[in-house]
Design a protein around this motif. Structure first.
Motif, PDB file in Angstrom:
ATOM      1  N   ASP A   1       0.830  -1.209   0.000  1.00 27.37           N
ATOM      2  CA  ASP A   1       0.000   0.000   0.000  1.00 27.37           C
ATOM      3  C   ASP A   1       0.863   1.257   0.000  1.00 27.37           C
ATOM      4  O   ASP A   1       0.541   2.245  -0.666  1.00 27.37           O
ATOM      5  N   LEU A   2       1.970   1.221   0.729  1.00 32.74           N
ATOM      6  CA  LEU A   2       2.877   2.370   0.761  1.00 32.74           C
ATOM      7  C   LEU A   2       3.472   2.597  -0.628  1.00 32.74           C
ATOM      8  O   LEU A   2       3.542   3.739  -1.103  1.00 32.74           O
ATOM      9  N   LEU A   3       3.890   1.529  -1.276  1.00 30.19           N
ATOM     10  CA  LEU A   3       4.491   1.649  -2.600  1.00 30.19           C
ATOM     11  C   LEU A   3       3.499   2.256  -3.590  1.00 30.19           C
ATOM     12  O   LEU A   3       3.844   3.167  -4.358  1.00 30.19           O
ATOM     13  N   ASP A   4       2.278   1.751  -3.573  1.00 34.56           N
ATOM     14  CA  ASP A   4       1.274   2.268  -4.501  1.00 34.56           C
ATOM     15  C   ASP A   4       0.962   3.733  -4.218  1.00 34.56           C
ATOM     16  O   ASP A   4       0.745   4.529  -5.143  1.00 34.56           O
ATOM     17  N   SER A   5       0.942   4.106  -2.939  1.00 36.41           N
ATOM     18  CA  SER A   5       0.664   5.499  -2.580  1.00 36.41           C
ATOM     19  C   SER A   5       1.750   6.433  -3.094  1.00 36.41           C
ATOM     20  O   SER A   5       1.460   7.503  -3.667  1.00 36.41           O
ATOM     21  N   VAL A   6       3.012   6.031  -2.943  1.00 36.83           N
ATOM     22  CA  VAL A   6       4.123   6.854  -3.432  1.00 36.83           C
ATOM     23  C   VAL A   6       4.088   6.931  -4.952  1.00 36.83           C
ATOM     24  O   VAL A   6       4.323   7.987  -5.549  1.00 36.83           O
ATOM     25  N   ASP A   7       3.774   5.813  -5.614  1.00 37.85           N
ATOM     26  CA  ASP A   7       3.655   5.808  -7.080  1.00 37.85           C
ATOM     27  C   ASP A   7       2.642   6.846  -7.545  1.00 37.85           C
ATOM     28  O   ASP A   7       2.887   7.601  -8.499  1.00 37.85           O
ATOM     29  N   ARG A   8       1.497   6.864  -6.896  1.00 38.41           N
ATOM     30  CA  ARG A   8       0.438   7.793  -7.326  1.00 38.41           C
ATOM     31  C   ARG A   8       0.874   9.236  -7.163  1.00 38.41           C
ATOM     32  O   ARG A   8       0.528  10.092  -7.974  1.00 38.41           O
TER      33      ARG A   8
ATOM     34  N   ALA B   1      -0.318   3.881  -9.688  1.00 37.16           N
ATOM     35  CA  ALA B   1       0.421   2.836  -8.978  1.00 37.16           C
ATOM     36  C   ALA B   1       0.905   1.753  -9.937  1.00 37.16           C
ATOM     37  O   ALA B   1       0.303   1.509 -10.986  1.00 37.16           O
ATOM     38  N   HIS B   2       1.987   1.074  -9.558  1.00 41.94           N
ATOM     39  CA  HIS B   2       2.494  -0.041 -10.362  1.00 41.94           C
ATOM     40  C   HIS B   2       1.738  -1.335 -10.076  1.00 41.94           C
ATOM     41  O   HIS B   2       1.835  -2.294 -10.843  1.00 41.94           O
ATOM     42  N   GLY B   3       1.038  -1.385  -8.965  1.00 43.68           N
ATOM     43  CA  GLY B   3       0.197  -2.539  -8.667  1.00 43.68           C
ATOM     44  C   GLY B   3       0.931  -3.860  -8.674  1.00 43.68           C
ATOM     45  O   GLY B   3       1.904  -4.067  -7.952  1.00 43.68           O
ATOM     46  N   ALA B   4       0.467  -4.781  -9.545  1.00 38.44           N
ATOM     47  CA  ALA B   4       0.993  -6.148  -9.566  1.00 38.44           C
ATOM     48  C   ALA B   4       2.471  -6.218  -9.924  1.00 38.44           C
ATOM     49  O   ALA B   4       3.136  -7.223  -9.636  1.00 38.44           O
ATOM     50  N   ASP B   5       3.018  -5.169 -10.529  1.00 39.70           N
ATOM     51  CA  ASP B   5       4.446  -5.187 -10.866  1.00 39.70           C
ATOM     52  C   ASP B   5       5.309  -5.339  -9.616  1.00 39.70           C
ATOM     53  O   ASP B   5       6.383  -5.948  -9.665  1.00 39.70           O
ATOM     54  N   HIS B   6       4.844  -4.769  -8.511  1.00 41.73           N
ATOM     55  CA  HIS B   6       5.611  -4.879  -7.270  1.00 41.73           C
ATOM     56  C   HIS B   6       5.721  -6.333  -6.809  1.00 41.73           C
ATOM     57  O   HIS B   6       6.726  -6.730  -6.221  1.00 41.73           O
ATOM     58  N   GLU B   7       4.690  -7.122  -7.078  1.00 45.52           N
ATOM     59  CA  GLU B   7       4.726  -8.520  -6.665  1.00 45.52           C
ATOM     60  C   GLU B   7       5.866  -9.262  -7.348  1.00 45.52           C
ATOM     61  O   GLU B   7       6.565 -10.072  -6.720  1.00 45.52           O
ATOM     62  N   LEU B   8       6.077  -8.988  -8.632  1.00 48.63           N
ATOM     63  CA  LEU B   8       7.179  -9.630  -9.345  1.00 48.63           C
ATOM     64  C   LEU B   8       8.521  -9.043  -8.919  1.00 48.63           C
ATOM     65  O   LEU B   8       9.490  -9.790  -8.680  1.00 48.63           O
ATOM     66  N   LEU B   9       8.607  -7.725  -8.816  1.00 57.09           N
ATOM     67  CA  LEU B   9       9.868  -7.086  -8.460  1.00 57.09           C
ATOM     68  C   LEU B   9      10.368  -7.557  -7.090  1.00 57.09           C
ATOM     69  O   LEU B   9      11.573  -7.682  -6.876  1.00 57.09           O
TER      70      LEU B   9
END
Length: 305
Positions: A183-190, A196-204
């Motif tokens: 959630d933090l990652l998506d918030s910073v992306d926005r 947000a990068h969404g599912a990309d974070h799961e792979l990264l």
């Protein structure tokens, strides 16, 4: 020529890889563009670092799975791959993750049709981003497609004892990132890139080390590869971005080939950190943007943008 969607299969991932490897040839030619390679010191006999091909396959399959309408493969009449274009949509932001055509198929309209299909997938998106190489034809193509070309810089150098001696310690805490930080990652992306990068974070998270800052001053994150590349750094302030980049360089082992590509002129904070670390600054490629100013503070990923 046959144009069809890339499928989430090992066979299609391999076909896309064959095009990329043949189109770029020298592993170094991909550094800092829509795909990259590790250092020659880490490379195997064929020039590609051990494990890198498997990583690229995973990324190709990930995009084919999440964005089948944006991932296209061009084939000849015998079913042999001629070109590939991979793109993704994330919350109103479209990005071109890979675009490559075999040398023998260039100037025959293959690239034009592939790019048209990928751009069509982004129709309706408010924003667009491409990490382009130094290739003049590609730059012209992206400009004609309505993208503003922002010349990019890159930092590179071998990490040694003197590197860590030069760098000032981070001015605050930096934590190891885990899945619960999503959630933090998506918030910073926005806040930085509009979506947000969404599912990309799961792979990264399976391919890179994640560093996170989160305190009263704001938040941010970045990914660091074992090959020394820092990719996809985003923060709510330049101060936190500098802290993250400093921590990323300090966590690299001695002998690593540190690389920080795709820096637009707005990322002077990153240039300052790199100069302090003794990294070499040079120019390379473009960050191509449509419908958005250069994100800041931000370092894009060539694949996930």
């Amino acid at each position: 020529m046959i144009l069809r969607q890339l499928r989430d299969t090992d066979e299609d991932a391999e076909a896309a890889w064959e095009v990329v490897a043949a189109a770029f040839g020298d592993p170094a030619a991909l550094r800092g563009s829509a795909a990259h390679r590790g250092s020659a010191a880490l490379a195997g006999e064929d020039g590609w670092p051990p494990g890198y091909v498997a990583e690229v396959h995973e990324r190709h399959r990930h995009l084919a799975r999440t964005d089948p309408g944006g991932c296209w493969l061009a084939l000849d009449e015998d079913g042999m791959p001629l070109g590939v274009a991979l793109s993704a949509r994330r919350e109103g932001t479209w990005g071109l993750s890979m675009f490559a055509v075999l040398p023998r198929a260039q100037r025959q309209g293959v690239g034009r049709e592939l790019l048209a299909a990928a751009l069509l997938y982004g129709r309706g998106c408010l924003r667009g981003i491409i990490c382009g190489s130094e290739d003049a034809r590609a730059a012209s193509t992206y400009r004609r497609a309505g993208f503003a070309l922002h010349p990019a810089m890159r930092l590179r150098g071998t990490v040694g004892p003197e590197t860590k001696e030069r760098l000032s310690p981070p001015d605050g805490a930096v934590h190891e990132g885990v899945a619960r930080h999503r959630d933090l990652l998506d918030s910073v992306d926005r806040r930085t890139r509009g979506g947000a990068h969404g599912a990309d974070h799961e792979l990264l998270l399976t391919q890179r080390r994640l560093l996170v800052v989160d305190d009263l001053a704001g938040s941010g994150y970045c990914y660091v590869g074992e090959d020394g590349k820092v990719e996809m750094l985003a923060a709510t302030s330049r101060r936190l971005a500098k802290r993250l980049l400093t921590a990323a360089l300090l966590c690299l082992p001695e002998g690593a080939d540190a690389r920080v590509p795709a820096l637009t002129a707005e990322q002077q904070w990153a240039v300052d950190v790199g100069i302090e670390a003794g990294l070499e600054l040079s120019t390379g490629g473009y960050v191509c943007l449509r419908g958005m100013p250069p994100p800041m503070p931000y370092i894009p990923s060539g694949t996930f943008l």
